[in-house]
Design a protein around this motif. Structure first.
Motif, mmCIF file in Angstrom:
data_model
loop_
_atom_site.group_PDB
_atom_site.id
_atom_site.type_symbol
_atom_site.label_atom_id
_atom_site.label_comp_id
_atom_site.label_asym_id
_atom_site.label_seq_id
_atom_site.Cartn_x
_atom_site.Cartn_y
_atom_site.Cartn_z
ATOM 1 N N VAL A 123 -9.552 54.726 -30.801
ATOM 2 C CA VAL A 123 -8.173 54.955 -31.247
ATOM 3 C C VAL A 123 -7.382 53.665 -31.066
ATOM 4 O O VAL A 123 -7.218 53.185 -29.950
ATOM 5 N N ASP A 124 -6.885 53.104 -32.169
ATOM 6 C CA ASP A 124 -6.053 51.905 -32.119
ATOM 7 C C ASP A 124 -4.597 52.276 -32.351
ATOM 8 O O ASP A 124 -4.275 52.982 -33.316
ATOM 9 N N LYS A 125 -3.718 51.814 -31.472
ATOM 10 C CA LYS A 125 -2.282 52.024 -31.617
ATOM 11 C C LYS A 125 -1.648 50.694 -31.999
ATOM 12 O O LYS A 125 -1.696 49.739 -31.229
ATOM 13 N N LEU A 126 -1.056 50.631 -33.190
ATOM 14 C CA LEU A 126 -0.559 49.380 -33.746
ATOM 15 C C LEU A 126 0.955 49.409 -33.883
ATOM 16 O O LEU A 126 1.582 50.470 -33.954
ATOM 17 N N LYS A 127 1.540 48.220 -33.980
ATOM 18 C CA LYS A 127 2.987 48.122 -34.156
ATOM 19 C C LYS A 127 3.383 48.515 -35.581
ATOM 20 O O LYS A 127 2.536 48.580 -36.492
ATOM 21 N N ALA A 128 4.679 48.728 -35.803
ATOM 22 C CA ALA A 128 5.168 49.254 -37.076
ATOM 23 C C ALA A 128 4.892 48.330 -38.254
ATOM 24 O O ALA A 128 4.702 48.782 -39.388
ATOM 25 N N SER A 129 4.866 47.024 -38.003
ATOM 26 C CA SER A 129 4.667 46.071 -39.106
ATOM 27 C C SER A 129 3.209 45.933 -39.526
ATOM 28 O O SER A 129 2.907 45.294 -40.529
ATOM 29 N N ALA A 130 2.283 46.513 -38.773
ATOM 30 C CA ALA A 130 0.855 46.372 -39.089
ATOM 31 C C ALA A 130 0.515 47.057 -40.399
ATOM 32 O O ALA A 130 1.051 48.125 -40.723
ATOM 33 N N ARG A 131 -0.404 46.444 -41.152
ATOM 34 C CA ARG A 131 -0.904 47.040 -42.392
ATOM 35 C C ARG A 131 -2.414 46.915 -42.496
ATOM 36 O O ARG A 131 -2.993 47.297 -43.512
ATOM 37 N N THR A 132 -3.059 46.370 -41.461
ATOM 38 C CA THR A 132 -4.512 46.255 -41.441
ATOM 39 C C THR A 132 -5.016 46.494 -40.016
ATOM 40 O O THR A 132 -4.276 46.327 -39.049
ATOM 41 N N ALA A 181 -7.908 24.736 -38.628
ATOM 42 C CA ALA A 181 -7.609 25.461 -37.400
ATOM 43 C C ALA A 181 -6.130 25.837 -37.390
ATOM 44 O O ALA A 181 -5.289 25.154 -37.977
ATOM 45 N N LYS A 182 -5.803 26.943 -36.726
ATOM 46 C CA LYS A 182 -4.405 27.357 -36.654
ATOM 47 C C LYS A 182 -4.087 27.903 -35.270
ATOM 48 O O LYS A 182 -4.955 28.449 -34.579
ATOM 49 N N THR A 183 -2.847 27.722 -34.868
ATOM 50 C CA THR A 183 -2.394 28.206 -33.567
ATOM 51 C C THR A 183 -2.026 29.675 -33.686
ATOM 52 O O THR A 183 -1.248 30.058 -34.562
ATOM 53 N N VAL A 184 -2.578 30.525 -32.794
ATOM 54 C CA VAL A 184 -2.332 31.962 -32.867
ATOM 55 C C VAL A 184 -1.393 32.452 -31.778
ATOM 56 O O VAL A 184 -0.889 33.579 -31.858
ATOM 57 N N ALA A 185 -1.144 31.642 -30.743
ATOM 58 C CA ALA A 185 -0.222 32.043 -29.681
ATOM 59 C C ALA A 185 0.268 30.799 -28.954
ATOM 60 O O ALA A 185 -0.479 29.839 -28.774
ATOM 61 N N GLY A 189 -11.790 41.500 -30.787
ATOM 62 C CA GLY A 189 -11.101 40.219 -30.871
ATOM 63 C C GLY A 189 -9.906 40.080 -29.964
ATOM 64 O O GLY A 189 -9.146 39.107 -30.083
ATOM 65 N N ASN A 190 -9.681 41.031 -29.045
ATOM 66 C CA ASN A 190 -8.647 40.836 -28.033
ATOM 67 C C ASN A 190 -9.031 39.655 -27.144
ATOM 68 O O ASN A 190 -10.211 39.468 -26.829
ATOM 69 N N LEU A 191 -8.062 38.849 -26.737
ATOM 70 C CA LEU A 191 -8.317 37.667 -25.922
ATOM 71 C C LEU A 191 -7.798 37.868 -24.507
ATOM 72 O O LEU A 191 -6.778 38.548 -24.299
ATOM 73 N N PRO A 197 -3.386 41.150 -27.394
ATOM 74 C CA PRO A 197 -3.972 42.132 -28.309
ATOM 75 C C PRO A 197 -4.217 41.543 -29.700
ATOM 76 O O PRO A 197 -3.393 40.804 -30.229
ATOM 77 N N VAL A 198 -5.351 41.868 -30.278
ATOM 78 C CA VAL A 198 -5.670 41.399 -31.618
ATOM 79 C C VAL A 198 -4.739 42.015 -32.652
ATOM 80 O O VAL A 198 -4.550 41.468 -33.742
ATOM 81 N N THR A 199 -4.133 43.154 -32.314
ATOM 82 C CA THR A 199 -3.226 43.835 -33.224
ATOM 83 C C THR A 199 -1.833 43.229 -33.234
ATOM 84 O O THR A 199 -0.978 43.656 -33.997
ATOM 85 N N GLY A 200 -1.595 42.226 -32.386
ATOM 86 C CA GLY A 200 -0.295 41.582 -32.351
ATOM 87 C C GLY A 200 0.525 42.027 -31.154
ATOM 88 O O GLY A 200 0.151 42.935 -30.411
ATOM 89 N N GLY A 201 1.648 41.374 -30.968
ATOM 90 C CA GLY A 201 2.513 41.695 -29.848
ATOM 91 C C GLY A 201 2.371 40.693 -28.719
ATOM 92 O O GLY A 201 1.583 39.756 -28.777
ATOM 93 N N ALA A 202 3.147 40.907 -27.673
ATOM 94 C CA ALA A 202 3.195 39.978 -26.550
ATOM 95 C C ALA A 202 1.977 40.158 -25.639
ATOM 96 O O ALA A 202 1.376 41.232 -25.598
ATOM 97 N N PRO A 203 1.601 39.121 -24.908
ATOM 98 C CA PRO A 203 0.519 39.246 -23.924
ATOM 99 C C PRO A 203 0.859 40.302 -22.877
ATOM 100 O O PRO A 203 2.016 40.492 -22.512
#
Length: 450
Positions: free
Chosen positions: A77-86, A190-194, A209-211, A225-231
């Motif tokens: 079960v994944d709980k994602l933020k409102a802006s998620a679409r994938t 390469a790109k910065t993700v956080a 893919g959670n770090l 979280p790989v789904t986004g949001g703060a650490p």
């Protein structure tokens, strides 16, 4: 979106003379169904995408579930933020059909689910869809095919503390340890993700893919979280002390464990994929085993912890122990004291042991050291449910003392790096045993199969 509608009675009243005003239909209490839901996948991975509902109140989040949920974190079960679409799912089993249900979350509850299905065409049980990542002597991250043949590909020139996810994306701490840089699996820039982080040069990851890392200020384990949001802060090691050694690890399912001890006591803290934390003070099991100095932790995909401890005193033994979920007594792994190499995947722990062993004073205190047989004759394989088997091995000889952590594919092949002659280099030990295969004569560290 809100949409006005006339009731049948009001509509008739307006036609005959307008005696009654139009009435608005009651607003929906929960969001509507998501639209344009679809799933695409290759190998052991699947990506679910969707669009917002056409009706209903404001969305506060999303809930995406996978069934069957074996090998998935948070019970699928994944709980994602409102802006998620994938949403991304890994560790899928070949020829298994999965259902993915997407639901919008509102302030007053969940909306209806839309379900799509996908049959995995390959999986992490197929070694061709995994890669072996390692750090070479120059400090670069390289990737080998896990077939055991083929030259490595350089991913990042400066990769100290790297990790990777099951897509093959590689993540590296920035030089100033404040950002995480991603090198995409398909190539490209390469790109910065956080940014704005307090990193240590030791990133870890799970299958989705959670770090994870140890915060350099608080000393706690932090999850991005790989789904986004703060650490998010998950676990600590206990009160800092110069006399206590620490180690930590992350399982493929997202289980996080810390170990702290000084030879007199050992404390193990665990955070489950759902975020439940437990603390255990280990007790002495009796016999010849002791509580050693914490040196390493590896975790399988079922919550079993494999702890490496250096024995108290000067003998120089580094041993592996199994700590089952909920247990406070660890079990020594192996049939004898030896120079050892270990690796784990989602369901098994593999241990390679030398035929003989000698103490550190005996090895370094006489000319030529102790004359013992360091060849590795077999590999012990423990299953997550308690199964055990031993397969014969040939062609490799143990090197230095230490935890000596390797990496394992989901099919059970094990990779180890041996730092001394006569068999120095990177080796592949087949799951079925037999002759080991040398992948490279060069030296590599931080082995990782994803």
């Amino acid at each position: 979106m809100y949409r006005a509608a006339l009731t049948a009675v009001a509509a008739v009243a307006l036609i005959v003379g307008g005696a009654l005003p139009a009435q608005a239909a009651p607003a929906a209490a929960t969001p509507g169904a998501p639209t344009a839901v679809k799933v695409t996948g290759v190998g052991g991975d699947a990506d679910v995408s969707w669009s917002a509902p056409r009706t209903g109140p404001k969305i506060t989040g999303w809930r995406v579930t996978i069934s069957p949920a074996e090998n998935q974190p948070t019970h699928g079960v994944d709980k994602l933020k409102a802006s998620a679409r994938t949403d991304h799912f890994g560790a899928l089993t070949a020829r298994t059909t999965y259902s993915f249900a997407v639901r919008a979350v509102g302030a007053k509850g969940l909306g209806p689910a839309v379900t799509v299905k996908h049959t995995a065409t390959g999986a992490t049980t197929d070694p061709t869809v995994q890669s072996l990542f390692a750090l070479n002597a120059a400090g670069a991250v390289v990737r080998f095919p896990v077939s055991g043949t083929g030259a490595p590909t350089t991913i990042a020139a400066k990769g100290a503390g790297f990790t990777a996810d099951d897509r093959g994306d590689v993540f590296v701490p920035s030089a100033d340890l404040t950002s995480i840089v991603m090198y995409p699996a398909g190539g490209g820039a390469a790109k910065t993700v956080a940014t704005g982080l307090h990193l240590t040069a030791d990133l870890r990851s799970d299958v989705p893919g959670n770090l994870y890392w140890v915060d350099s200020v608080s000393g706690s384990i932090v999850k991005l979280p790989v789904t986004g949001g703060a650490p998010k802060t998950l676990l600590g090691f206990g009160a800092p002390s110069a006399s206590i050694q620490r180690a930590w690890g992350v399982g493929r399912d997202g289980t996080v464990a810390t170990q702290a001890g000084n030879g007199d006591s050992l404390v193990v803290n665990t955070a489950s994929p759902s975020g439940t934390t437990t603390a255990r003070t280990l007790t002495y099991a009796g016999g010849n085993d002791t509580l050693g100095y914490a040196t390493a932790v590896v975790v399988d995909g079922h919550g079993n912890l494999y702890l490496n401890e250096r024995s108290p005193g000067g003998a120089g033994y580094w041993g592996w122990y199994l700590l089952k979920p909920g247990a406070t007594v660890q079990q020594h792994i192996g049939t004898h004291i030896a120079f050892e190499y270990a690796a784990t995947n989602s369901g098994t722990f593999s241990l390679l042991q030398s035929a003989e062993w000698c103490t550190s004073p005996a090895e370094y205190g006489t000319p030529g050291g102790c004359a013992i047989d360091r060849s590795i004759p077999n590999m012990l394989v423990l299953g997550s449910t308690g199964s055990s088997k031993t397969v014969p091995v040939s062609g490799i000889t143990a090197g230095s003392r230490g935890a000596n952590i390797g990496a394992a594919t989901e099919s059970g092949d094990v990779y180890i790096d041996i730092d001394q002659a006569p068999t120095a280099g990177l080796w592949r030990v087949p799951a079925a045993g037999g002759p080991a295969q040398q992948v490279s004569a060069a030296q590599f560290t931080r082995l990782l199969v994803m």
